[in-house]
Design an enzyme around this catalytic site. Structure first.
Site, PDB file in Angstrom:
ATOM      1  CB  CYS A  69      -0.908  -0.048   1.222  1.00  0.00           C
ATOM      2  SG  CYS A  69      -1.740   1.494   1.626  1.00  0.00           S
ATOM      3  CB  CYS A  72       0.430   1.685   4.096  1.00  0.00           C
ATOM      4  SG  CYS A  72      -1.303   1.191   4.073  1.00  0.00           S
TER       5      CYS A  72
END
Length: 152
Positions: A69, A72
């Protein structure tokens, strides 16, 4: 107030009793002798995660994330900066939902990154999306989790 607080070691997951007035004095784990707060989020496995939620007497802020991600990964250094500001009154934990998919499902994580704030083992607030460190700290404080030394 000098009531002892239960603090889970981020390294060995032993539960330590720390007088509340000594929390800011760089306490060390009685088992592994490493610092209980080192300015970095803990990254436990499933069993360790449950230990942090169930046994910490301080609030626990969890970053549900995954290595693939991009948002993230962008938020990761900001979460570390937030740890440096919120510890020792809040335990910060990173939970890799790719490595621990059962926990992602258990907590109904539908998008990542997602921050969840727990107090006494119960979720009290949730925020999806990447944030800067100042936003993370502000969000945690808005939910009363950084008392600067007062028991939650």
């Amino acid at each position: 107030m000098n009531d002892p607080l239960h603090i889970v070691c981020p390294h060995c997951e032993a539960v330590n009793r720390v007088p509340s007035d000594r929390l800011g004095a760089a306490p060390a784990c009685g088992k592994c002798h490493r610092r209980l707060f080192d300015g970095h989020p803990a990254a436990p496995n499933q069993a360790g995660f449950q230990q942090h939620l169930a046994r910490n007497d301080i609030p626990v802020l969890v970053d549900f994330w995954a290595p693939w991600c991009a948002p993230c990964r962008m938020m990761a250094p900001e979460f570390v900066k937030a740890a440096a500001q919120l510890e020792p009154w809040v335990r910060l934990v990173k939970l890799d939902t790719e490595a621990e998919p059962a926990l992602g499902a258990r907590y109904d994580i539908r998008s990542i990154p997602t921050l969840a704030l727990f107090r006494g083992g119960r979720e009290v607030a949730r925020q999806a999306g990447a944030m800067q460190s100042a936003g993370i700290v502000q969000w945690v404080r808005a939910h009363g989790a950084d008392s600067g030394g007062e028991r939650q």
